[in-house]
Scaffold this motif. Structure first.
Motif, PDB file in Angstrom:
ATOM      1  N   ASP A  42      11.314 -19.473 -98.640  1.00 43.85           N
ATOM      2  CA  ASP A  42      12.213 -18.320 -98.615  1.00 43.85           C
ATOM      3  C   ASP A  42      12.006 -17.597 -97.272  1.00 43.85           C
ATOM      4  O   ASP A  42      11.238 -18.048 -96.423  1.00 43.85           O
ATOM      5  N   ARG A  43      12.700 -16.469 -97.111  1.00 43.20           N
ATOM      6  CA  ARG A  43      12.633 -15.762 -95.820  1.00 43.20           C
ATOM      7  C   ARG A  43      11.193 -15.360 -95.480  1.00 43.20           C
ATOM      8  O   ARG A  43      10.736 -15.519 -94.353  1.00 43.20           O
ATOM      9  N   GLU A  44      10.460 -14.845 -96.471  1.00 47.84           N
ATOM     10  CA  GLU A  44       9.110 -14.343 -96.193  1.00 47.84           C
ATOM     11  C   GLU A  44       8.093 -15.468 -96.013  1.00 47.84           C
ATOM     12  O   GLU A  44       7.249 -15.404 -95.136  1.00 47.84           O
ATOM     13  N   THR A  45       8.171 -16.503 -96.865  1.00 46.36           N
ATOM     14  CA  THR A  45       7.182 -17.584 -96.709  1.00 46.36           C
ATOM     15  C   THR A  45       7.426 -18.373 -95.420  1.00 46.36           C
ATOM     16  O   THR A  45       6.488 -18.926 -94.846  1.00 46.36           O
ATOM     17  N   THR A  46       8.671 -18.380 -94.936  1.00 45.08           N
ATOM     18  CA  THR A  46       8.951 -19.010 -93.632  1.00 45.08           C
ATOM     19  C   THR A  46       8.125 -18.310 -92.542  1.00 45.08           C
ATOM     20  O   THR A  46       7.502 -18.959 -91.698  1.00 45.08           O
ATOM     21  N   SER A  47       8.105 -16.964 -92.580  1.00 43.60           N
ATOM     22  CA  SER A  47       7.302 -16.199 -91.607  1.00 43.60           C
ATOM     23  C   SER A  47       5.808 -16.459 -91.801  1.00 43.60           C
ATOM     24  O   SER A  47       5.060 -16.611 -90.831  1.00 43.60           O
ATOM     25  N   ILE A  48       5.363 -16.497 -93.064  1.00 40.07           N
ATOM     26  CA  ILE A  48       3.937 -16.697 -93.373  1.00 40.07           C
ATOM     27  C   ILE A  48       3.458 -18.022 -92.784  1.00 40.07           C
ATOM     28  O   ILE A  48       2.407 -18.096 -92.144  1.00 40.07           O
ATOM     29  N   VAL A  49       4.270 -19.093 -92.966  1.00 35.41           N
ATOM     30  CA  VAL A  49       3.894 -20.430 -92.466  1.00 35.41           C
ATOM     31  C   VAL A  49       3.960 -20.471 -90.933  1.00 35.41           C
ATOM     32  O   VAL A  49       3.046 -20.975 -90.274  1.00 35.41           O
ATOM     33  N   SER A  50       5.039 -19.907 -90.358  1.00 34.03           N
ATOM     34  CA  SER A  50       5.225 -20.026 -88.897  1.00 34.03           C
ATOM     35  C   SER A  50       4.143 -19.272 -88.114  1.00 34.03           C
ATOM     36  O   SER A  50       3.898 -19.564 -86.954  1.00 34.03           O
ATOM     37  N   MET A  51       3.491 -18.295 -88.741  1.00 32.41           N
ATOM     38  CA  MET A  51       2.440 -17.536 -88.046  1.00 32.41           C
ATOM     39  C   MET A  51       1.164 -18.350 -87.869  1.00 32.41           C
ATOM     40  O   MET A  51       0.353 -18.066 -86.997  1.00 32.41           O
ATOM     41  N   GLU A 110       4.006 -35.400 -91.394  1.00 31.95           N
ATOM     42  CA  GLU A 110       5.174 -36.055 -92.007  1.00 31.95           C
ATOM     43  C   GLU A 110       6.122 -35.088 -92.730  1.00 31.95           C
ATOM     44  O   GLU A 110       6.840 -35.468 -93.634  1.00 31.95           O
ATOM     45  N   VAL A 111       6.083 -33.813 -92.338  1.00 34.39           N
ATOM     46  CA  VAL A 111       7.094 -32.865 -92.858  1.00 34.39           C
ATOM     47  C   VAL A 111       8.192 -32.806 -91.796  1.00 34.39           C
ATOM     48  O   VAL A 111       7.996 -32.263 -90.714  1.00 34.39           O
ATOM     49  N   TYR A 112       9.336 -33.408 -92.099  1.00 33.20           N
ATOM     50  CA  TYR A 112      10.372 -33.583 -91.086  1.00 33.20           C
ATOM     51  C   TYR A 112      11.537 -32.610 -91.220  1.00 33.20           C
ATOM     52  O   TYR A 112      12.396 -32.549 -90.349  1.00 33.20           O
ATOM     53  N   LEU A 113      11.569 -31.879 -92.335  1.00 32.24           N
ATOM     54  CA  LEU A 113      12.699 -30.999 -92.561  1.00 32.24           C
ATOM     55  C   LEU A 113      12.192 -29.666 -93.103  1.00 32.24           C
ATOM     56  O   LEU A 113      11.307 -29.627 -93.963  1.00 32.24           O
ATOM     57  N   PHE A 114      12.739 -28.575 -92.568  1.00 31.53           N
ATOM     58  CA  PHE A 114      12.369 -27.227 -93.019  1.00 31.53           C
ATOM     59  C   PHE A 114      13.640 -26.556 -93.518  1.00 31.53           C
ATOM     60  O   PHE A 114      14.599 -26.413 -92.763  1.00 31.53           O
ATOM     61  N   GLU A 115      13.664 -26.161 -94.791  1.00 33.28           N
ATOM     62  CA  GLU A 115      14.874 -25.579 -95.365  1.00 33.28           C
ATOM     63  C   GLU A 115      14.568 -24.256 -96.054  1.00 33.28           C
ATOM     64  O   GLU A 115      13.442 -24.017 -96.505  1.00 33.28           O
TER      65      GLU A 115
END
Length: 565
Positions: free
Chosen positions: A28-37, A48-53
């Motif tokens: 979701d919007r928040e976990t996207t930020s949590i992971v990208s940090m 082997e994670v090729y797609l981010f949705e």
């Protein structure tokens, strides 16, 4: 205690738990930020994670050959979206991870939606916060109160974020809170209730000295977020704004397209990691050294004559390209900081701010403030915060001329809305709002220290201010933090020197406070401190925080409302 490592380990476990083969990461919007940090996209691609949705993106393509790792906050909206997803699955198998505690009722909703039996796993991984540095976390919530009381949705999100920090660091702490703050007491009480309700989750190996959670209120120190900063990370945030490690440089004169947005991450940028706490003068000479090293490498790359040279060039090219990106990024940032410092007299403004905050003589400072307000080069925001600092410092001074300074702001074209902020800062962080002796006017030791400092002079006039947090942590470590002002929740008390300390500031922390905590961690063996806040402020976002706290506005936002420069 390392919050980046804690979140990183959760994400690694998720990806490994899914097995081999190509994968999609659904967030979701928040976990996207949590992971990208904590992870660069290139690092996750290697797993082997090729797609981010995003789960709220409509019209996603069906790809049954991919297994799906789902990482979501357990909100009502996300549960509904995930139930829809499971009724018509777009991917092969689903491995579901929630960033916080999920109710049995919500698990039942998902189980009933999983007609096609595509779910292999449902787990809770407590990475429900933004890990900014190893010792700093944020919840990215600007504006946590209305009428100087908790906004209910923000209190709820803060409880979730703070308890997830405790769970991810495996700490069940003794709780102390700022007694003068009703908001701090409420949060402390709510965290204790969650620990009681979820007792099984908080059953960690007992340590000789229990960890301490200290909950503070920004209102006790409204000075720190108003000051200009001179260490690299803090200065970049103050003048350019850091948003989830990203900096928007699109307004920089003559900027090239590839540098309009840059990422500053100490995890992936060695120069930034080594220099984030250096002062601006040191950064200049370190940039020069980086440039010289890069120029040497460029010259050696220019000589490609033999097959061996070509082979060496190909092997070292990725590092060379990375270094080239690092050089151009930091040269651009430092160049823009220099331009802003020169164009807006920030050295003169900052020196006056520091004098107001630390020790200055009232009549001399009043003259200096008036002179700066008369200058065409000084930005409106700097004029406003000089007057705000004066208001806080000389609130009870017999010769206080706040009305005259506010009128000078009017004459300089500062809007009525922004002039009203001077009274707002007094309502927010003035004498009535504070529980502490912020300016050291009552404590004999503080008065003596200030007098000695005045006699000796200071090492650096631009960084002489020390946040209130420094004194509080120092007193906590030495066992001198007054229990009347910072009581324990419950009956227990700490008899020994604390080893693991988590400090949380309602209303946001600052990078100046982050530097103070970093210094404690470096210089105090055996003591580990993590600092968190509802957000990490610069002066613009802090003014937004104050404005929302004093008015009837409710709810938090995730950004800055600017002021005309």
């Amino acid at each position: 205690m390392n919050v980046i490592l804690a979140v990183k380990q959760y994400i690694s476990k998720m990806i490994e738990g899914c097995g081999g083969g190509m994968k999609v990461l659904l967030m979701d919007r928040e976990t996207t930020s949590i992971v990208s940090m904590v992870y660069a996209q290139s690092e996750i691609l290697q797993k082997e994670v090729y797609l981010f949705e995003r789960i709220d993106t409509s019209g996603r393509e069906t790809m049954k050959h991919l297994n799906c790792i789902v990482y979501l906050r357990p909100t009502r909206e996300n549960i509904d979206l995930l139930a829809q997803e499971l009724r018509m699955p777009k991917y092969g198998l689903y491995f579901i991870y929630f960033s916080n505690v999920i109710s049995k009722q919500d698990v039942k909703i998902l189980a009933e939606a999983d007609d096609q039996e595509v779910v292999r796993e449902v787990q809770e991984f407590y990475g429900d916060y933004i890990a900014v540095n190893p010792h700093v976390f944020s919840l990215n919530l600007v504006g946590c109160c209305q009428n100087l009381s908790w906004s209910p949705p923000v209190l709820s999100r803060t409880i979730q974020g703070l308890t997830s920090v405790l769970l991810s660091l495996k700490k069940c702490p003794m709780i102390r809170y700022q007694n003068s703050s009703e908001m701090a007491r409420r949060l402390a009480d709510s965290v204790r209730q969650v620990i009681g309700k979820e007792a099984a989750l908080f059953e960690f190996r007992k340590t000789d000295v229990p960890p301490v959670l200290l909950i503070l209120d920004r209102r006790d120190d409204a000075v720190t977020p108003l000051l200009n900063q001179w260490t690299y990370q803090a200065m970049v945030h103050e003048l350019l704004s850091i948003n989830n490690n990203r900096i928007n440089l699109s307004n920089v004169p003559g900027i090239t397209k590839d540098l309009q947005e840059v990422v500053l991450s100490a995890e992936h940028d060695e120069f930034y990691s080594n220099n984030m706490y250096m002062n601006f003068g040191e950064i200049g000479s370190n940039i020069k050294e980086l440039m010289e090293e890069f120029q040497k490498k460029s010259k050696s790359h220019a000589k490609v004559e033999s097959i061996a040279d070509m082979k060496a060039f190909v092997e070292t090219y990725p590092q060379f390209k990375k270094m080239s990106g690092t050089v151009s990024k930091h040269v651009t940032i430092v160049g823009e900081l220099s331009r802003l410092v020169g164009a807006h007299l920030l050295l003169e403004v900052s020196e006056t701010e520091q004098e107001i905050a630390c020790q200055g003589d009232h009549s001399a400072l009043l003259q200096r403030i008036r002179a700066l307000l008369a200058s065409d080069k000084v930005r409106h925001i700097d004029m406003l915060r000089l007057v705000m600092l004066y208001a806080l410092r000389y609130e009870s001074h017999s010769n206080n001329d706040l009305a005259g300074l506010v009128d000078a702001l009017r004459q300089r074209g500062v809007s009525a809305e922004h002039r009203a902020m001077v009274q707002s800062i007094l309502d927010y962080g003035g004498k009535k709002g504070r529980g502490s002796d912020l300016f050291g006017n009552q404590d004999a030791v503080a008065i003596t220290k200030r007098l000695l400092k005045g006699l000796k002079g200071v090492e650096n006039v631009y960084t002489q201010h020390k946040p209130l947090l420094t004194t509080l942590i120092d007193n906590l470590i030495k066992g001198k933090l007054k229990e009347a002002s910072y009581p324990y929740l419950g009956t227990g008390q700490l008899r020994d020197r604390p080893q693991d300390i988590i400090v949380f500031i309602i209303g946001g922390c600052t990078y100046e406070e982050s530097l103070a905590v970093h210094t404690f961690n470096k210089t105090m063996p055996g003591v580990r401190i993590v600092l968190g806040g509802t957000c990490i402020h610069n002066s613009k976002s802090f003014l937004q925080e104050v404005s929302m706290a004093i008015s009837n506005q409710s709810g938090a936002t995730q950004g800055n409302r600017g002021m005309r420069s």
